[in-house]
Design a protein around this motif. Structure first.
Motif, short mmCIF file in Angstrom:
data_model
loop_
_atom_site.label_atom_id
_atom_site.label_comp_id
_atom_site.label_asym_id
_atom_site.label_seq_id
_atom_site.Cartn_x
_atom_site.Cartn_y
_atom_site.Cartn_z
N ALA A 49 26.26 26.93 35.39
CA ALA A 49 27.41 27.30 33.79
C ALA A 49 26.70 26.89 32.11
N LYS A 50 27.10 25.46 32.82
CA LYS A 50 27.05 24.51 31.33
C LYS A 50 25.44 25.05 30.48
N LEU A 51 24.75 24.71 31.11
CA LEU A 51 23.59 25.34 30.56
C LEU A 51 23.36 26.25 29.90
N MET A 52 24.20 27.32 31.19
CA MET A 52 23.57 28.90 30.40
C MET A 52 24.78 29.35 28.59
N THR A 54 24.73 27.18 26.49
CA THR A 54 23.64 26.37 25.46
C THR A 54 23.03 27.59 24.42
N ASP A 55 22.93 27.05 23.49
CA ASP A 55 22.20 28.31 22.82
C ASP A 55 20.83 28.12 22.72
N LEU A 56 20.17 26.50 23.36
CA LEU A 56 19.38 26.25 23.35
C LEU A 56 18.59 27.03 24.57
N TYR A 57 19.27 26.86 25.61
CA TYR A 57 18.35 27.95 27.55
C TYR A 57 18.62 29.05 27.36
N LYS A 58 19.63 29.37 26.51
CA LYS A 58 19.23 31.46 26.34
C LYS A 58 18.81 31.62 24.89
#
Length: 75
Positions: A49-52, A54-58
């Motif tokens: 959930a935290k990863l999703m 982030t702009d970088l992950y998206k």
């Protein structure tokens, strides 16, 4: 199947690969074009959930999807 393999090639650097599963979902079976339903992460997993968020992950996820579509179109 080719579309799924193209996606796998690009997705491996983004998240854990959980494989390709064939199911009879309405959104993938009632269409006139190739369709792929992507489940990249799980909202109930706190780390995911935290990863999703982030702009970088998206950006990386979107890029991998676009690249897979381009590879599919070239084949």
């Amino acid at each position: 199947e080719i579309m799924g393999e193209s996606f796998k090639t690009n997705f491996l650097n983004i998240s854990k690969w959980r494989g390709i599963k064939e199911r009879n979902f309405y959104v993938t079976t009632n269409t006139n074009c190739p369709a792929l339903l992507i489940e990249a992460e799980f909202h109930d997993n706190k780390e995911s959930a935290k990863l999703m968020l982030t702009d970088l992950y998206k950006e990386r996820l979107i890029s991998s999807i676009v690249d897979a579509c381009v590879l599919y179109g070239e084949n």
